[in-house]
Design a protein around this motif. Structure first.
Motif, short mmCIF file in Angstrom:
data_model
loop_
_atom_site.label_atom_id
_atom_site.label_comp_id
_atom_site.label_asym_id
_atom_site.label_seq_id
_atom_site.Cartn_x
_atom_site.Cartn_y
_atom_site.Cartn_z
N VAL A 65 -13.50 4.45 -1.36
CA VAL A 65 -12.72 4.99 -0.25
C VAL A 65 -13.58 6.02 0.46
O VAL A 65 -14.01 7.01 -0.15
N VAL A 120 -6.43 5.93 -2.27
CA VAL A 120 -6.94 5.90 -3.63
C VAL A 120 -5.87 5.38 -4.58
O VAL A 120 -6.14 4.55 -5.45
N ARG A 121 -4.63 5.86 -4.42
CA ARG A 121 -3.55 5.40 -5.28
C ARG A 121 -3.34 3.89 -5.15
O ARG A 121 -3.08 3.19 -6.13
N VAL A 124 -5.60 1.65 -4.37
CA VAL A 124 -6.68 0.94 -5.05
C VAL A 124 -6.46 0.97 -6.56
O VAL A 124 -6.60 -0.03 -7.25
N LEU A 125 -6.10 2.15 -7.08
CA LEU A 125 -5.87 2.28 -8.52
C LEU A 125 -4.68 1.45 -9.00
O LEU A 125 -4.66 0.96 -10.13
N SER A 163 -3.70 -1.37 -7.69
CA SER A 163 -3.90 -2.79 -7.48
C SER A 163 -4.09 -3.50 -8.82
O SER A 163 -4.82 -3.02 -9.69
N TYR A 201 -11.99 0.61 -9.13
CA TYR A 201 -12.11 1.80 -8.28
C TYR A 201 -13.55 2.31 -8.31
O TYR A 201 -14.15 2.48 -9.36
N LEU A 233 -13.85 8.22 -4.45
CA LEU A 233 -13.48 8.77 -3.14
C LEU A 233 -14.65 9.58 -2.61
O LEU A 233 -15.08 10.55 -3.23
N PHE A 244 -12.58 9.35 -12.84
CA PHE A 244 -12.06 8.07 -13.30
C PHE A 244 -12.92 7.55 -14.45
O PHE A 244 -14.14 7.64 -14.42
N GLU A 247 -3.67 0.55 -12.85
CA GLU A 247 -4.22 1.90 -12.88
C GLU A 247 -3.13 2.90 -12.49
O GLU A 247 -2.31 2.66 -11.61
N LEU A 301 -5.93 9.50 -11.49
CA LEU A 301 -7.34 9.87 -11.34
C LEU A 301 -7.75 10.95 -12.34
O LEU A 301 -8.75 11.59 -12.17
#
Length: 361
Positions: free
Chosen positions: A18, A116-117, A119-120, A122, A129, A132, A290, A353, A356
């Protein structure tokens, strides 16, 4: 290209980075730089903004709107609403697309934490991930903080901060120091015109044995080169390669990971836990805060080694190497509870996920 991760060893996972920063910070310039300097890696770019994007010296197949466009080097670029993220990740992560890394360029007014959330959260098995990256305009940093105080929160969430336009800052050292004081152990890299070495973010020389975003062989060789970085536009990072024929003790390794220092951006590689799990090696992928482990069955021909690459900005490679040496375990027998800390970071097939956060002590 070989696989990176996956319990079965058959699913290669593509890192999703990201890229955030307020309007005018230089995100698009940095993305264009990465596209130009990808070194053969194929970048899938998702631009969370509407309007034209200028790719210097590259032919854009169509104006950006809701459609996918093809860039001159074969990279894909989409203008999307954040709610469409899963759809585009699925498209870019398809094996037929041949993408090596996906970069999501957030809108200048977007909340990067939400991307970010997403992506995590997904559940797509083909992605992981990748961190960022927050881009800061050094020349306008004080004014930006006054207009957008939320930038302090964004910096605290970042895994890597690129302090751009440093050549235009009135007091570059003060600005760098201030940015570092606002981060939570993130690597902070100075830059002009968005020029950071793309190897800080992804492997520029795809090879058969990949370690997440990086080829272990390439980075191992890079780490042996010392300070000889002729031809690099801007390095701004240090790397350490660690190899051990002696298995690592899981509790000691988790203590090392819990206390990883400021500026240590990424850890990639494979860990041999010896008697704690004689059937599997563990791929480790850490970016910023992460952390994830991926058990993979040992093959009959594999040499049982721990091979790790650490990358960061301003890290003390000698100290980190000594700390890793202290993780070695010469005991022939395993404590039955020793792997519990590691297994907390092995994603189960039915899990998404969640956060973070750092590994708890």
């Amino acid at each position: 290209m070989g696989n990176s991760w996956g319990d079965s060893g058959s699913q290669r996972q593509i890192p999703v980075i990201v890229l955030a920063g307020f309007l005018g910070s230089g995100k698009t310039t940095l993305l264009n730089h990465l596209l130009h300097r990808s070194g053969g890696s194929r970048i899938g770019a998702i631009v969370n903004d509407f309007g034209a994007i200028e790719i210097d010296a590259m032919a854009v197949a169509g104006a950006l709107g809701d459609s996918t466009v093809s860039l001159g080097n074969g990279c894909l670029c989409c203008a999307v609403d954040a709610s469409e993220l899963d759809l585009y990740l699925d498209r870019l992560a398809a094996p037929a697309a041949g993408i090596d890394v996906i970069v999501i360029e957030a809108s200048g007014l977007a909340e990067p934490q939400e991307l970010v959330r997403m992506v995590l959260a997904s559940e797509h098995p083909g992605i992981v991930y990748g961190g960022l990256v927050e881009v800061v305009d050094a020349a306008e940093f004080d004014e930006t903080r006054a207009r957008h105080p939320e930038i302090d929160r964004h910096l605290a969430l970042a895994d890597l901060v690129v302090v751009n336009k440093l050549d235009r800052a009135d007091d570059a050292d003060r600005t760098l120091g201030l940015v570092r004081s606002l981060t939570d152990r993130a690597a902070v890299v100075p830059a002009t015109y968005g020029r950071i070495d793309p190897e800080f973010l992804f492997d520029c020389r795809p090879s058969e044995e990949r370690v997440g975003q990086l080829s272990f062989d390439d980075l191992h060789q890079h780490g042996q080169d010392g300070q000889n970085h002729a031809g690099h536009l801007h390095t701004g990072y240090d790397s350490l390669s660690f190899t051990s024929e002696v298995p690592l003790e899981p509790r000691r390794l988790m203590r090392f990971l819990d206390s990883r220092p400021e500026g240590l951006y990424r850890i990639k590689g494979y860990v041999d836990f010896g008697p704690y799990d004689p059937l599997n090696r563990y791929a480790v992928h850490a970016v910023g805060r992460f952390l994830r482990f991926y058990p993979e069955p040992w093959t009959s021909r594999a040499t049982r080694l721990t091979q790790l690459v650490l990358i960061g900005s301003g890290i003390d490679a000698d100290t980190l190497g000594k700390e890793l040496e202290g993780c070695k375990d010469g005991a022939p027998h395993a404590d039955e509870h020793g792997m519990w800390g590691v297994l907390r970071y092995v994603q189960r097939p039915d899990e998404a996920e969640a956060d973070l956060e750092d590994p708890p002590a």
